[in-house]
Write a protein that holds these residues in place. Structure first.
Motif, short mmCIF file in Angstrom:
data_model
loop_
_atom_site.label_atom_id
_atom_site.label_comp_id
_atom_site.label_asym_id
_atom_site.label_seq_id
_atom_site.Cartn_x
_atom_site.Cartn_y
_atom_site.Cartn_z
N GLY A 149 33.78 45.33 27.57
CA GLY A 149 33.85 45.02 26.21
C GLY A 149 33.67 43.56 26.16
N GLY A 150 32.64 42.95 26.97
CA GLY A 150 32.31 41.46 27.00
C GLY A 150 33.44 40.60 27.67
N TYR A 151 34.34 41.40 28.20
CA TYR A 151 35.54 40.34 28.75
C TYR A 151 35.38 40.38 30.41
CZ TYR A 151 38.11 40.36 24.43
OH TYR A 151 38.56 39.97 23.37
N ARG A 152 35.73 39.31 31.17
CA ARG A 152 35.73 39.38 32.55
C ARG A 152 37.26 39.55 32.83
NH1 ARG A 152 31.93 36.30 35.36
NH2 ARG A 152 33.49 35.05 36.48
N ILE A 153 37.42 40.74 33.67
CA ILE A 153 38.90 41.16 33.91
C ILE A 153 38.90 41.19 35.51
CG2 ILE A 153 40.76 42.69 33.64
CD1 ILE A 153 38.93 43.60 30.92
N GLY A 154 39.94 40.64 36.02
CA GLY A 154 40.21 40.70 37.52
C GLY A 154 41.17 42.04 37.63
N ALA A 155 40.70 42.95 38.60
CA ALA A 155 41.49 44.20 38.79
C ALA A 155 42.72 43.97 39.25
CB ALA A 155 40.80 44.99 39.75
N GLY A 156 42.82 42.61 40.02
CA GLY A 156 44.14 42.43 40.87
C GLY A 156 45.10 41.97 39.74
N GLU A 157 44.94 41.31 38.54
CA GLU A 157 45.84 40.92 37.60
C GLU A 157 46.24 42.13 36.88
OE1 GLU A 157 44.38 38.23 34.62
OE2 GLU A 157 42.54 39.11 34.70
N VAL A 158 45.53 43.20 36.78
CA VAL A 158 45.87 44.47 36.02
C VAL A 158 46.87 45.20 37.20
CG1 VAL A 158 45.20 46.62 34.94
CG2 VAL A 158 43.98 44.54 34.95
N GLU A 159 46.70 45.19 38.31
CA GLU A 159 47.44 46.10 39.29
C GLU A 159 48.84 45.28 39.42
OE1 GLU A 159 43.55 47.00 42.14
OE2 GLU A 159 44.79 45.43 42.62
N HIS A 160 48.83 43.93 39.50
CA HIS A 160 49.98 43.15 39.46
C HIS A 160 50.79 43.62 38.44
CE1 HIS A 160 52.58 40.07 40.51
NE2 HIS A 160 52.68 39.54 39.34
N ALA A 161 50.33 43.75 37.10
CA ALA A 161 50.99 44.00 36.00
C ALA A 161 51.45 45.60 36.35
CB ALA A 161 50.30 44.00 34.69
N LEU A 162 50.72 46.38 36.59
CA LEU A 162 51.26 47.68 36.65
C LEU A 162 52.39 47.98 37.97
CD1 LEU A 162 48.02 49.63 37.04
CD2 LEU A 162 49.63 50.17 35.28
N ARG A 163 52.14 47.23 38.96
CA ARG A 163 53.17 47.50 40.02
C ARG A 163 54.53 46.68 39.35
NH1 ARG A 163 48.64 46.18 43.64
NH2 ARG A 163 49.24 43.97 43.48
N ALA A 164 54.65 45.95 38.37
CA ALA A 164 55.95 45.46 37.81
C ALA A 164 56.49 46.29 37.05
CB ALA A 164 55.67 44.31 37.04
N HIS A 165 56.22 47.46 36.84
CA HIS A 165 56.85 48.69 36.17
C HIS A 165 57.75 49.24 37.23
CE1 HIS A 165 57.65 52.34 33.91
NE2 HIS A 165 57.16 51.84 32.72
N PRO A 166 58.82 49.80 36.76
CA PRO A 166 59.67 50.32 37.89
C PRO A 166 59.39 51.82 38.39
CG PRO A 166 60.75 50.19 35.63
CD PRO A 166 59.59 49.45 35.53
#
Length: 466
Positions: A374-391
């Protein structure tokens, strides 16, 4: 220091290395390695059957004493990969057991052999190791590491980790990667800390070793946390180090709770050795790998080559310069030249953010982990990091897949307890920007990983294409 294996001639009756049930004192290791050095002297390169054995340590030290480049050969390499490594490296003999299908002569390593050590130290600029990359984008490339580059990285880590001869290093990592071999063997011999290699990185073996400094990959630390008694046995350690892949935030926290030690995280690659790390005397922040070690500088660039702001949010191409860099890819000058900028910085191929305090966070490989949605540059690692923070999430891997509307949409592969797709997507959107939320979440039993615990995203991409 100009002598790479500094500690071997000091206090020769002190234990140097233990692998499983086999132990060599410094004098014994020096004598046995000197015998290997006499056998390989004058060779252009020597392959080592890099099994997790004391023979591999002796063979490696022998090559270093002789000034002959050592080529660690992964024991699990297939015939095609093995043939490429042996041919490309120009190895003239194999140290270890004869391997089926390999015609070059094999020389058994005798750990009881003895010979006088060479009287001269090889040139610090000479090649010490030829380490072959994983070959995810083609045939494995031979990374030529000089003695000087290895020493610079190890000395920078000694400063960052306060690593001394008073430590006892424990790990069970493979001896054909930078983590297990360069840090885990050569590092111990350079800094004088006895090494205990557990053959396999099993939690009970770590617990029984009684070390002060422990190396592991995230999978190892996750298993340690699952074995509470083994984890609590590490409370007497001084430092726990995690590398080779991102350490999930829940594992970071659980490890700290059970052992009393927040783990050190660091960053590097075959071409640079280790260049960035959190420090023993500094902050350790989950998901962040710290600051450049002594002698190393880093920067972020955008696609046009312009500076990227160090604001802790903006993603850029990570570039490195300094004394730890490799000499080049063996027999591949054009590839070597393409990986450096015009002003001499190495293009790591990783995307990262850097905070105002200089802390680095790696968000993934630009080839597979930079998602343009959608015109954004997104690092997969930051999304993975956010997901892994979910219990409910134990593991997560994120890829971008073609999308007619967005260009690429974010797809997450998740291992963990039952949780709805909407809940996980909303959780990511609550911690990151909304446009970084996964558009699709796929539950899996496990993620495909290599020997060092890195997720093999090409297999996920192949699955998505099928």
């Amino acid at each position: 220091m100009t002598v790479l294996l500094t500690s071997l001639t000091d206090v020769v009756d002190r234990p140097a290395v233990t692998v499983g049930s086999d132990t060599l004192h410094r004098g014994e290791l020096l004598s046995a390695a000197a015998a290997v050095a006499a056998q390989v002297s004058g060779a252009s390169a020597v392959a080592i059957d890099a099994t997790a054995t004391i023979e591999t340590v002796v063979a490696t030290v022998g090559c270093l004493l002789a000034g002959v480049p050592a080529v660690p050969l992964p024991p699990d390499s297939g015939p095609t990969e093995r043939a490429h490594i042996l041919a490309d490296s120009g190895a003239q003999l194999l140290l270890g057991t004869q391997i089926e299908g390999v015609s070059m002569p094999a020389v058994q390593v005798d750990v009881r052999a003895a010979a006088p050590a060479p009287s001269t130290e090889p040139d610090p600029a000479s090649a010490a190791l030829i380490m072959y990359t994983s070959g995810t984008t083609g045939a494995p490339k031979g990374v030529v590491l000089s003695r000087r580059a290895i020493a610079a990285s190890l000395d920078g880590l000694a400063d960052a980790w306060q690593w001394t001869a008073d430590d006892t290093l424990v790990h069970g990592l493979p001896l054909f990667h930078v983590h297990g071999l360069v840090l885990g063997v050569i590092g111990a011999l350079r800094h004088g800390s006895p090494l205990i290699h557990t053959v396999r990185p099993k939690p009970p073996a770590y617990a029984a070793a009684g070390g002060t400094l422990y190396f592991g990959v995230p999978t190892v630390w996750s298993r340690v946390c699952a074995d509470e008694s083994s984890a609590r046995a590490l409370t007497s350690a001084r430092l726990l180090v995690s590398g080779s892949a991102p350490l999930p935030t829940p594992v970071f926290g659980r490890l700290a709770d059970l052992t009393g030690h927040e783990p050190i995280e660091r960053y590097g690659m075959s071409e640079t050795v280790i260049t960035v790390s959190t420090r023993a005397d500094g902050e350790r922040r989950p998901g962040w790998v710290g600051v450049p070690i002594a002698g190393v500088s880093s920067r972020l660039r955008d696609d046009a080559g312009h500076d990227v702001e160090h604001d802790g949010e903006s993603v850029g191409h990570l570039q490195i310069t300094g004394s730890t860099l490799f000499d080049g890819y063996l027999n591949n000058r054009s590839k070597t030249e393409s990986e450096f900028t015009a002003d001499g910085w190495f293009k790591t191929g990783d995307m990262a953010v850097i905070g105002p305090d200089g802390f680095h966070r790696i968000v993934g490989r630009e080839s597979v982990d930079l998602i343009k949605s959608g015109g954004y540059r997104i690092g997969a690692g930051e999304v993975e990091h956010a997901l892994r923070a979910h219990p409910a999430v134990a593991e997560a891997a994120v890829i971008g897949v073609p999308d007619a509307d967005l260009g690429q949409r974010i797809v997450a592969y998740v291992v963990g307890d039952e949780v709805t797709e909407g809940e996980l997507s909303d959780f990511v959107a609550s911690t990151l920007s909304v446009h970084k939320r996964p558009r699709e979440i796929r539950r899996v039993e496990s993620l495909p990983r290599n020997a060092m615990g890195k997720v093999q995203k090409r297999l996920l991409r192949t699955e998505n294409d099928n």
